[in-house]
Structure formats: C-alpha cells, structure tokens
Write a protein that holds these residues in place. Structure first.
Motif, PDB file in Angstrom:
ATOM      1  N   PHE A  97      -3.048  14.812  -5.085  1.00  0.00           N
ATOM      2  CA  PHE A  97      -1.997  13.925  -4.611  1.00  0.00           C
ATOM      3  C   PHE A  97      -1.159  14.590  -3.517  1.00  0.00           C
ATOM      4  CE2 PHE A  97      -3.169  12.205  -8.678  1.00  0.00           C
ATOM      5  CZ  PHE A  97      -3.176  10.846  -8.427  1.00  0.00           C
ATOM      6  N   ARG A  98      -0.886  15.877  -3.709  1.00  0.00           N
ATOM      7  CA  ARG A  98      -0.082  16.588  -2.721  1.00  0.00           C
ATOM      8  C   ARG A  98      -0.804  16.638  -1.376  1.00  0.00           C
ATOM      9  NH1 ARG A  98       1.132  20.721  -5.853  1.00  0.00           N
ATOM     10  NH2 ARG A  98      -0.555  21.998  -5.046  1.00  0.00           N
TER      11      ARG A  98
ATOM     12  N   LEU B 132       0.831  -1.213   0.000  1.00  0.00           N
ATOM     13  CA  LEU B 132       0.000   0.000   0.000  1.00  0.00           C
ATOM     14  C   LEU B 132       0.868   1.267   0.000  1.00  0.00           C
ATOM     15  CD1 LEU B 132      -3.009  -0.734   2.369  1.00  0.00           C
ATOM     16  CD2 LEU B 132      -3.013  -0.502  -0.113  1.00  0.00           C
TER      17      LEU B 132
ATOM     18  N   LEU C  82       2.678   1.802  -3.434  1.00  0.00           N
ATOM     19  CA  LEU C  82       1.746   2.268  -4.461  1.00  0.00           C
ATOM     20  C   LEU C  82       1.368   3.731  -4.223  1.00  0.00           C
ATOM     21  CD1 LEU C  82      -0.643  -0.808  -4.728  1.00  0.00           C
ATOM     22  CD2 LEU C  82       0.764   0.106  -6.577  1.00  0.00           C
ATOM     23  N   ALA C  83       0.974   4.018  -2.993  1.00  0.00           N
ATOM     24  CA  ALA C  83       0.534   5.379  -2.686  1.00  0.00           C
ATOM     25  C   ALA C  83       1.678   6.364  -2.889  1.00  0.00           C
ATOM     26  CB  ALA C  83       0.019   5.448  -1.242  1.00  0.00           C
TER      27      ALA C  83
ATOM     28  N   THR D 135       1.179   2.473 -16.804  1.00  0.00           N
ATOM     29  CA  THR D 135       1.678   2.926 -15.500  1.00  0.00           C
ATOM     30  C   THR D 135       1.900   1.749 -14.566  1.00  0.00           C
ATOM     31  OG1 THR D 135       0.424   4.940 -15.773  1.00  0.00           O
ATOM     32  CG2 THR D 135       1.166   4.434 -13.548  1.00  0.00           C
ATOM     33  N   TRP D 136       0.921   0.838 -14.586  1.00  0.00           N
ATOM     34  CA  TRP D 136       1.009  -0.313 -13.708  1.00  0.00           C
ATOM     35  C   TRP D 136       2.252  -1.149 -14.027  1.00  0.00           C
ATOM     36  CZ3 TRP D 136       0.219  -2.263  -9.320  1.00  0.00           C
ATOM     37  CH2 TRP D 136       0.277  -3.641  -9.108  1.00  0.00           C
TER      38      TRP D 136
ATOM     39  N   GLU E   5      13.853   9.663 -13.672  1.00  0.00           N
ATOM     40  CA  GLU E   5      12.577   9.401 -14.334  1.00  0.00           C
ATOM     41  C   GLU E   5      12.747   8.882 -15.765  1.00  0.00           C
ATOM     42  OE1 GLU E   5       8.554  11.837 -13.909  1.00  0.00           O
ATOM     43  OE2 GLU E   5      10.232  12.880 -12.986  1.00  0.00           O
TER      44      GLU E   5
ATOM     45  N   SER F  78      -3.171  14.626  -0.366  1.00  0.00           N
ATOM     46  CA  SER F  78      -3.272  13.275   0.180  1.00  0.00           C
ATOM     47  C   SER F  78      -2.034  12.949   1.000  1.00  0.00           C
ATOM     48  CB  SER F  78      -3.397  12.250  -0.945  1.00  0.00           C
ATOM     49  OG  SER F  78      -4.522  12.513  -1.707  1.00  0.00           O
TER      50      SER F  78
ATOM     51  N   TYR G 117       4.270   6.106  -4.847  1.00  0.00           N
ATOM     52  CA  TYR G 117       4.597   6.287  -6.257  1.00  0.00           C
ATOM     53  C   TYR G 117       3.604   7.241  -6.913  1.00  0.00           C
ATOM     54  CZ  TYR G 117       5.493   5.216 -11.164  1.00  0.00           C
ATOM     55  OH  TYR G 117       5.771   5.320 -12.492  1.00  0.00           O
ATOM     56  N   ALA G 118       2.316   7.003  -6.634  1.00  0.00           N
ATOM     57  CA  ALA G 118       1.295   7.885  -7.193  1.00  0.00           C
ATOM     58  C   ALA G 118       1.520   9.324  -6.735  1.00  0.00           C
ATOM     59  CB  ALA G 118      -0.099   7.405  -6.775  1.00  0.00           C
ATOM     60  N   ILE G 119       1.861   9.498  -5.468  1.00  0.00           N
ATOM     61  CA  ILE G 119       2.059  10.847  -4.934  1.00  0.00           C
ATOM     62  C   ILE G 119       3.307  11.501  -5.537  1.00  0.00           C
ATOM     63  CG2 ILE G 119       2.703  12.117  -2.846  1.00  0.00           C
ATOM     64  CD1 ILE G 119       0.831  10.168  -1.310  1.00  0.00           C
TER      65      ILE G 119
ATOM     66  N   PHE H 119       5.389   0.565 -12.892  1.00  0.00           N
ATOM     67  CA  PHE H 119       5.566   0.427 -11.450  1.00  0.00           C
ATOM     68  C   PHE H 119       6.087  -0.958 -11.087  1.00  0.00           C
ATOM     69  CE2 PHE H 119       3.989  -0.995  -7.343  1.00  0.00           C
ATOM     70  CZ  PHE H 119       4.530  -0.032  -6.516  1.00  0.00           C
TER      71      PHE H 119
ATOM     72  N   ARG I 116       4.917  10.970  -8.296  1.00  0.00           N
ATOM     73  CA  ARG I 116       4.905  11.272  -9.732  1.00  0.00           C
ATOM     74  C   ARG I 116       3.778  12.226 -10.132  1.00  0.00           C
ATOM     75  NH1 ARG I 116       9.542  10.508  -9.746  1.00  0.00           N
ATOM     76  NH2 ARG I 116      10.618   8.616 -10.382  1.00  0.00           N
ATOM     77  N   ASN I 117       2.939  12.593  -9.154  1.00  0.00           N
ATOM     78  CA  ASN I 117       1.865  13.552  -9.473  1.00  0.00           C
ATOM     79  C   ASN I 117       1.887  14.701  -8.480  1.00  0.00           C
ATOM     80  OD1 ASN I 117       0.192  12.098 -11.662  1.00  0.00           O
ATOM     81  ND2 ASN I 117       0.523  10.557 -10.069  1.00  0.00           N
TER      82      ASN I 117
END
Lengths: 299, 308
Positions: free
Chosen positions: A128-129, A111, A114-115, A203-204, A190, A131, A117-119, A207, A121-122
């Motif tokens: 995202f910020r 978890l 994943l979280a 994306t998946w 990157e 979150s 990585y999403a945060i 990752f 890269r965005n």
C-alpha cells in the motif's frame, strides 16, 4: 493552522472572527482605505477581459466590428447567442462537456477516496505504501511525454471518444486527489471505525457508512478541482477525440479562430457560454477552491 | 528504508489482539479491492504510455507500422537541431519571465489582501476568479483584445510598437503570452502566499510594532523571511507548469508568427502529424528528465515545509 484559516475564508462566519482578532492585537483597527481602493483598481485587470466578453456577446454583428470593444451594446442583441448556439451545435457540445465532467468528478472522488482509504489504513504494509508513491509519481510526469502514446492506445481500444477523455482526466486527477484524501483520513480518529468493526461491520460498510461521509469536505475540494480541470481542458479532448462532432465546449471554440473569424459577437457569445458554468460553480464553491489550492501546495 | 519495510509488517502481525488479527486477515481483501482497480487503470493509462513513449524514442518509428531500434540516434540529432533548441530557449525564457512576474504580483496582492481592508472576502474571491476560466477560451478573448483593441489604443495615443498587433510581431508576441499566462496563474500563487502570510503568528508583528519597526521594516524582516518557503514552492510549481505551456499559446499565437512562440509541448505534439514520431518521443524523454529534476527540487522543498 494555514488550512484552517483558509477553510474559514468563506462568506459568513469569518469576517467577524478576523475583526475580533485585529481588535485583540491592539493598534489601529480601522480598515485601510488606500489599500482597499488600490486593490479595487487592480481588480479591473480581472474584470476588463470579462467585461469585454459580456458586452461583445450582446452586440449586433455590425457593432461588434466597429472596433469599440468596451462600448456598451446598443441595441442589446441576442443574435450572437442564437448564431453561436447553432454554429457550435451548443446543446450537443454542452452535453458532451457535461458527460465528460460528470464522469471525471464521480470517477475521481470514488476511485481516489477508495484508494486513499486503503492506503491510509494499511500504511504499515509495503504494497500500500509503495502504491501511494507510484500513484503520486504521475504528478511529476509532463503531459507531452505520455500524450502521443495515449492517443495510440485509446485509438486501439476504441476509447478515442469522450469516455476515453473522461477516463484519462480521472487518472490525471488521481495523484493529487489521493494525496489530499490520504492526508485527510490520517487526521480522522480511528476509534469510530474500530467500534463499528466490533459491532460486526465489514470494511466496506465502515467505509461507506462512516469514513466516506466524514470525508465530505475533502470530497468537495477534490470534486471541484476535478470539475475545473475537466470542464476547462482543451488539450486532452482535442488530442484524444477522433470524431470532431464529439468535441467538448473548449475545443469547439476554435471554429471562431479558423472558420468564422469575423463574427465577433457570435464568437464572444460562444466564449461566454463556455466559461459561464465554471464561473457559476466557482461563485458557489469558492471557499473549497481556496482551501484546496493551499492544501495541495503545502502538503 | 529497506529495513523498515521488511520489519514493519511482521511487527504488526505479531502485535494485535486475537480478535483484531482475525479481522485483519479477512479485511485485507476488501482493501485490495479498493486499491487495485485504480492501480490497474493507472498503469494502463499513465505508466504504460510513458514506457511506450520512452521505448519508441530509441527507434525510427513514424507512429505506426514497422520500426527498428536505432539506439541513441534521435538523441544525438536532437542536440544539434536548431528548431528544438529554439523551442527550449523560448520555453525556458518565457517560463522564467512569467514565474518572476507572477510571483512579484501575487506577493504584492497577498500583502494587500491580508491587510486591514474592506470587503476582504469579496476581493479575494475576485482575484482568484481567473483560475476557473478555461485557458483556451480566455486566450481567444485576449487574442481579440491584443489584435484589435490594443492597436487602436496605440494608434490613438501614438505609442509606436503598440500601433500594430503584438501577436503579429515575432519579437513581441511572447509578451502577450506572458501577460495572459500570468493573468491565469496569479490566483493559485496568490492563494499560497495568503496561506503563508496568515500562518505567521500575529504576536511576531505585535512585538515588532512595540519595538518601533516601520511597516517596510516589518515586511522585510518578518514577512519575507517567514514566507520564503512559500516563495520557493511557488517558484518551482510555477516553473514546472509554465514549461508545459500549451493552451494559452495555441489560443494566442498558435506558435507563430513563424515559429517564434513555439513551446516544447507544441513541438512534441507536432511529431504526431509530422512523421518524426520517434524523434519527438526522444524530445519528450529529455523533457521528462528535466521535469524529474524539478520534481526532486520540489520534493526537497515541500518536505522541509511539512515540519512547520
């Protein structure tokens, strides 16, 4: 700099490098024996309670009550372990502890990775910020504030069991772990991800195939902290788990304080069995433990 | 902050190449799927209980059944309750003493462990070891040592107060709690100090040595000022952790003798069985506010650090 020097504190490579640095820095490069001896003496403070635990565990019931805690066991007896095994129903307690810990470690790493990585890269997107700061806020929440409501909620949804304990462990580890992962991902180049994306990777896939493997060192740190927090925790399982036969090892130790208070050899054998797994894991992973503490503190 | 948040996403939408812009929109969903499960679980298990607890602190709830809102009644009562004051007094005093003891010892050990010594890696590993043992289990071990071995030693040497168990003495039991908490907490403070000391460039010491500065002088004029930030971090983190003290106290004294060593956390948990649920939730809310103040201090300090 600090992180690197600690990351390399592990066994092997480092002593060489460190010694070389001293030579380069000029001055005396002889080891200081007085300091070494002093530190070894201080380390008895660490060993004494552990030594007491081990020798008490191997004593007979009679010898364990004679008050000579630090005396060596004679004869060496395994009765304590046999009794402890039976009294705490050790295999069941151990299995439950392992279950809670495994779910916590896997859940936390997956978890949080994943979280994070999403945060990471965005970061330019508000959702995202924000979150990130939302997840981080839990680091400052004292546990007692949530505890009573958590007990009620887990009871309501039928999670007043080891699974519920594991889920809560994951959630409490999430803040710190996302913090570590996000910092780590920001340091990753990157370009690799972009070229994979040009080759048509989703994306998946990016990752799973590229980012997650590159995060392995940080995953190790996160996993060890999740392991230690979960394996050693007393408060959460004792509050959340309603059925006393479904308790983890640390909570089971309390029977020796309340019901079997004079069977010292049995109690210490049980304490030893409860702490041994954490010590063994530590011996094999101590360099990540050390790296993790400093990273967490400095960020 | 508000302006950056508003302008940035638009700037990104405008900038990218056609290929990337297309990819980005499609990718978005996956990124949301990666984050949203954590957010949902987190909200249900952390944020919701926190909000529930704070809401119930304004009621007369006993933990179940019906309740009605009573405004600030609980809070008013809290401030005149001697039991609450005692638990805060004990916790704050205990946290203060422990934080000082832990940091002095950890700093001295860190100096030793970063100097030219033999078996450095092994010694560091040894001093970190207490960190990995369950607090409750080690408290049980120490409980035995304090109530059996120490009195025996005290009797043999005629040490007055030590002839009885520390844990049975309402005035001295806190010492045992400080010792065991420090035993467990020194490792993490130690690691932070080691990191701090190692981050000081060796050249600074070389220059000082060339100018003829003594070891004590180098410690006072170089090491201490340069690790001051780490000292602050350790003080704040330590204070915050020790305020939450629970496991060690349960294992050593269980709050006793009487209520002499009852921490705030233990008092709050007593609300779960004692029928004063809403009252203890008010206590927890106050506790939360104290934690927020500490967190703000910590954030300020750590933000300064990352500039390094």
């Amino acid at each position: 700099m600090t992180q690197q020097s600690l990351l390399t504190t592990g066994p092997g490579q480092v002593p060489v490098r460190r010694r070389r640095r001293f030579r380069a820095s000029g001055g005396q490069d002889r080891p200081r024996w007085q300091t070494t001896v002093l530190l070894v003496l201080c380390s008895t403070a660490v060993f004494l309670p552990l030594y007491a635990t081990v020798v008490m565990a191997f004593k007979t019931a009679e010898q364990s009550v004679d008050g000579q805690v630090f005396a060596l066991p004679s004869p060496v007896s395994l009765d304590g372990f046999v009794e402890a095994w039976r009294l705490t129903n050790f295999p069941r307690g151990f299995a439950i502890s392992v279950f809670v810990t495994v779910v916590t470690v896997v859940g936390t790493v997956v978890l949080a990775a994943l979280a994070a990585y999403a945060i990471a890269r965005n970061w330019d997107r508000r959702f995202f910020r924000w979150s990130f700061f939302y997840l981080l806020a839990a680091m400052f929440l004292p546990f007692p504030v949530l505890a009573l409501s958590q007990v009620k909620l887990t009871g309501m949804v039928g999670l007043d069991n080891p699974l519920g304990v594991a889920i809560l462990h994951v959630m409490f580890q999430l803040s710190f772990s996302v913090l570590l992962f996000t910092a780590f991902i920001r340091g990753l180049p990157e370009e690799l991800e972009e070229s994979a994306r040009l080759d048509g990777a989703s994306t998946w896939q990016v990752f799973r195939r590229i980012v997650f493997p590159m995060m392995a060192p940080m995953s190790a740190t996160v996993a060890i902290f999740a392991f230690l927090a979960s394996w050693n925790d007393f408060m959460m399982p004792s509050l959340i788990t309603a059925d006393s036969t479904m308790q983890t090892l640390p909570v089971l130790q309390s029977v020796f304080q309340t019901q079997f208070s004079s069977n010292y050899n049995v109690a210490f054998a049980s304490y030893l069995m409860a702490m041994a797994p954490a010590i063994v894991v530590y011996l094999f992973t101590q360099r990540w433990v050390m790296a993790g503490v400093t990273q967490g503190a400095i960020k | 902050m508000a302006t950056t948040a508003a302008t940035r996403p638009r700037a990104v939408d405008r900038a990218p190449t056609p290929g990337r812009g297309l990819g980005r929109r499609r990718v978005g969903t996956t990124f949301y799927l990666m984050l949203v499960p954590s957010l949902v679980l987190f909200t249900l298990s952390i944020a919701l209980p926190a909000i529930m607890g704070i809401t119930l602190s304004f009621t007369d709830s006993v933990g179940f059944g019906e309740f009605s809102f009573t405004g600030f009644t609980n809070y008013v009562a809290l401030f005149s309750d001697p039991a609450i004051a005692a638990s805060y007094g004990f916790t704050a005093g205990f946290a203060l003493v422990t934080v000082l003891l832990v940091n002095v010892l950890a700093f001295l050990l860190a100096i030793g462990l970063t100097s030219r010594i033999r078996a450095k890696v092994t010694l560091r590993a040894v001093f970190v070891l207490p960190m990995v043992i369950s607090a409750i289990v080690i408290a049980y071990v120490f409980n035995f040592l304090f109530s059996n071995s120490l009195p025996q030693l005290g009797q043999a040497m005629g040490l007055g107060p030590l002839e009885e168990s520390l844990l049975a003495d309402p005035d001295l039991a806190w010492i045992a709690i400080v010792v065991v908490t420090a035993w467990q907490a020194i490792p993490s403070a130690l690691l932070i100090y080691i990191a701090g000391i190692l981050s000081i460039p060796g050249e600074v010491y070389e220059a000082a040595a060339m100018d003829g500065a003594s070891a004590i002088r180098r410690l006072r004029s170089i090491t201490l000022p340069l690790v001051a930030g780490y000292v602050m971090i350790n003080l704040v983190i330590g204070f915050k952790n020790f305020l939450n003290a629970y496991d060690t106290i349960v294992g050593l004294t269980n709050g006793g003798p009487g209520t002499a060593t009852r921490s705030v956390a233990m008092t709050i948990f007593s609300g779960f069985t004692g029928g004063d649920y809403a009252y203890q939730m008010a206590n927890a809310t106050i506790f939360f506010l104290i934690a927020i103040v500490l967190a703000a201090v910590q954030l300020r300090l750590t933000r300064g650090r990352s500039a390094f």
